[in-house]
Every structure is written in structure tokens, then in C-alpha cells.
Scaffold this active site. Structure first.
Site, PDB file in Angstrom:
ATOM      1  CE  LYS A   1      26.786  -2.289  -4.748  1.00  0.00           C
ATOM      2  NZ  LYS A   1      27.034  -1.213  -5.728  1.00  0.00           N
TER       3      LYS A   1
ATOM      4  NE  ARG B   1       6.914   0.750   5.117  1.00  0.00           N
ATOM      5  CZ  ARG B   1       5.706   0.202   5.020  1.00  0.00           C
ATOM      6  NH1 ARG B   1       5.580  -1.070   4.685  1.00  0.00           N
ATOM      7  NH2 ARG B   1       4.626   0.919   5.239  1.00  0.00           N
TER       8      ARG B   1
ATOM      9  NE  ARG C   1      -1.600  -2.185   2.817  1.00  0.00           N
ATOM     10  CZ  ARG C   1      -1.738  -3.441   2.397  1.00  0.00           C
ATOM     11  NH1 ARG C   1      -2.806  -3.795   1.757  1.00  0.00           N
ATOM     12  NH2 ARG C   1      -0.811  -4.355   2.623  1.00  0.00           N
ATOM     13  CB  THR C   2       3.295   2.612   2.391  1.00  0.00           C
ATOM     14  OG1 THR C   2       2.501   2.090   3.456  1.00  0.00           O
ATOM     15  CG2 THR C   2       3.794   3.995   2.763  1.00  0.00           C
TER      16      THR C   2
ATOM     17  CG  HIS D   1       3.078   3.737   8.780  1.00  0.00           C
ATOM     18  ND1 HIS D   1       3.221   4.593   7.702  1.00  0.00           N
ATOM     19  CD2 HIS D   1       2.729   2.530   8.260  1.00  0.00           C
ATOM     20  CE1 HIS D   1       2.952   3.930   6.586  1.00  0.00           C
ATOM     21  NE2 HIS D   1       2.670   2.681   6.892  1.00  0.00           N
TER      22      HIS D   1
HETATM   23  N1   CP Z   1      -0.445  -0.153   5.897  1.00  0.00           N
HETATM   24  C1   CP Z   1       0.782  -0.357   5.334  1.00  0.00           C
HETATM   25  O1   CP Z   1       1.790   0.270   5.704  1.00  0.00           O
HETATM   26  O2   CP Z   1       0.796  -1.323   4.370  1.00  0.00           O
HETATM   27  P1   CP Z   1       2.074  -1.748   3.518  1.00  0.00           P
HETATM   28  O3   CP Z   1       3.039  -2.415   4.476  1.00  0.00           O
HETATM   29  O4   CP Z   1       1.557  -2.671   2.465  1.00  0.00           O
HETATM   30  O5   CP Z   1       2.688  -0.505   2.957  1.00  0.00           O
END
Ligand code: CP
Length: 304
Positions: free
Chosen positions: A80, A101, A51-52, A129
Site C-alpha cells: 500500500k 530480505r 532456506r534463509t 547476504h
Molecule cells: N541461499 C539462499 O539465500 O537461499 P534462499 O533464497 O532460499 O533463502
């Protein structure tokens, strides 16, 4: 130059602005289709995501821009031994904005100190998040009309669930919000969240192991996945992973206007039968996430 590392980097007024922009994008998408023409978003994902990452990429495309990046550590020079700071500095020469991320808490903050372009935290370890919270806030606004006077049940892995931490931070700024923290004793909300946020701001909360007993009082039920990737011991994960499974039977005593939320991905926490319940909002969160990320990109790139 602005970053989004923590949801509290945004004032409540700015969150209102993002929500209003997202609603306008939903109603008038053509108006925004060239707003980021010539701009590039870098998606630097050192951890898996559906999603993100894809919603960030869809967001910049729908704003007329483009994206570049990687979806796993193995395909970047981090494999590396390159540091997060150096990676961010390099990408700062190629892109206009970064969504990152990383499994390590604080990595996007380090990146923001080196990149020279805005950095968005797209999830850092078991910490925060914030853009999931933006998706959650638009969903709550559209479902409930307000962030005030809500009793919010947070259920599952409250220890490692970064979406829960960011959502508590965000909702703690509104009036008369109460939290019901439903988890096994091993996965309770971290002490720093209770002392630094809930106690400090005098926010009412209770801790319980029972989803069934909590159900009747909830306006929102936010289910979460047990975060397998944060466990040191697989046996503990297997023992705890199915602690809570939401079924239609468990909703019998729920309010008629309950909003059932989940950041997804789900494993077993919500059975597919619940998807047919009109109170299920988790796929609405997915859609809202793209619009809020579009609004956020516009804000951080200072596009009028
Ligand atoms: N909700 C969320 O962060 O989903 P993903 O891990 O698929 O990005």
C-alpha cells in the site's frame, strides 16, 4: 544494540565465537532449547526465500522462541506504499529481533535505523547476504579446518551474486587467500569490490572465463546461480544462464580435497550426479546455516 547488515560488522574474533557456539549447539542442542523463551523473531521477506527464511524460523523455534512475519511484499502494507523505515518501526513494537530480505540494496540498513531492535540483513538486492556467509564460513571451517591459505574459485554470476560479495569480504581478512573469479564478461565482479576490497587489501586474484582451466588449482569451488531476478532483459538472462554447468567430468582434474559449495537454490549450475561426490558441500551449507543463525540470534539478543 547490535545489527548484522554487512559481514564486516562482525570481527574475526566474533566469527570464531559464533562458529564455536554453532558447534556447541550441534553437539548439545538440549542446552539451547529454552534460551530464547518468550522472544520473537520477525521475518520480513520482501523477496522469495526457502532456506534463509525457514532456517531463521527453525532457529528461533529451536531456541524456544517464536516467529511472526510475512514472506512476500503483497501480504504486507508495503504493497500500500508503506516505507521500509515505518514497517521496521512498527515491527519493533511486536518483536525482539528482525530478519529482513529486500530487493533494494540498503533496505535492511534503513530498517536498522528505525526499528529499535536488532536487524539482520537476510539479503539485500545484489549487494550482500551476510548470514549465508556465516553458513559458508562454518562449512569451510568444518571442511578445511582454517580460513588461511585457500585458493577459492567463485564461478557464475559474480555481478549480482550477493553471496559472493559477502564471502569475499569475509575471507579477505584471512592470510594468503587467493580468489579465482570465473564468470562470463557480462557478469564479472563489480569494480567497487575489486578496487575497495581486493586491490586495497592487496589480495591476489585472477579473472577468467574458464572453469576447466581453473579447476586443478582450487581448494574451494563456489558455484552460483545466474540471478534471473536482477536482469533487465530476459534475452540476456537466457543467453547467460547456462554459462557454467558443473558435471562429474569437469571434476576429473580437481583436487581430491576440493570443497564444492553453492548457496542454493541451484538451477542448472551443478548436475544432480555431482551430489554423490563426497566433495559436494552444498547441503551441508544448508544445515550449517541454521546453526549459525541460532548462534547469531543469541549474540544479537545478548543471551548468555
Ligand atoms: N541461499 C539462499 O539465500 O537461499 P534462499 O533464497 O532460499 O533463502
Amino acid at each position: 544494540m547490535r545489527n548484522l547488515i554487512d559481514i564486516l560488522d562482525l570481527s574475526t574474533k566474533e566469527i570464531d565465537t559464533l562458529i564455536n557456539t554453532a558447534k556447541d549447539i550441534i553437539e548439545h542442542p538440549a542446552k539451547y532449547s529454552e534460551k530464547c523463551k518468550g522472544k520473537k523473531l520477525a521475518t520480513l521477506f520482501f523477496e522469495p526465500s526457502t532456506r534463509t527464511r525457514l532456517s531463521f524460523e527453525a532457529a528461533i523455534l529451536e531456541l524456544g522462541g517464536n516467529y511472526l512475519g510475512f514472506s512476500e511484499t503483497a501480504s504486507s502494507s508495503a504493497s500500500k506504499g508503506e516505507s521500509v523505515g515505518d514497517t521496521a518501526k512498527v515491527v519493533g513494537y511486536y518483536a525482539d529481533i528482525i530478519a529482513m530480505r529486500h530487493p533494494k540494496e540498503g533496505a535492511p540498513l534503513v530498517a536498522s535505523q528505525k526499528a529499535g531492535i536488532p536487524v539482520i540483513n537476510a539479503g539485500d538486492g545484489g549487494h550482500n547476504h551476510p548470514t549465508q556467509t556465516l553458513a559458508d564460513l562454518l562449512t569451510i571451517k568444518r571442511e578445511k579446518g582454517s580460513f588461511n591459505n585457500l585458493t577459492v574459485g567463485l564461478c557464475g554470476d559474480l555481478k549480482f551474486g550477493r553471496t559472493v560479495h559477502s564471502l569475499i569480504l569475509a575471507l579477505s581478512r584471512y592470510e594468503n587467500v587467493k580468489f579465482v573469479l570465473i564468470s562470463p564478461k557480462e557478469l564479472k565482479l563489480p569494480e567497487y569490490m575489486k578496487s575497495n576490497v581486493l586491490a586495497k587489501r592487496k589480495i591476489a586474484y585472477e579473472e577468467t572465463t574458464s572453469l576447466e582451466l581453473s579447476m586443478p588449482k582450487l581448494d574451494i569451488l563456489y558455484m552460483t546461480r545466474v540471478q534471473k531476478e536482477r536482469f533487465f532483459n530476459e534475452a540476456d538472462y537466457i543467453r547467460l544462464k547456462d554459462s557454467y554447468v558443473l558435471t562429474p567430468q569437469k571434476l576429473v582434474n580437481a583436487k581430491a580435497d576440493l570443497s564444492i559449495m553453492h548457496p542454493l537454490p541451484r538451477v542448472n549450475e551443478i548436475t544432480v550426479e555431482v551430489d554423490n561426490d563426497s566433495r559436494a558441500c552444498y547441503f551441508k551449507q544448508v544445515q550449517n546455516g541454521k546453526y549459525m543463525r541460532m548462534a547469531l540470534i543469541l549474540m544479537l539478543l545478548e543471551v548468555k
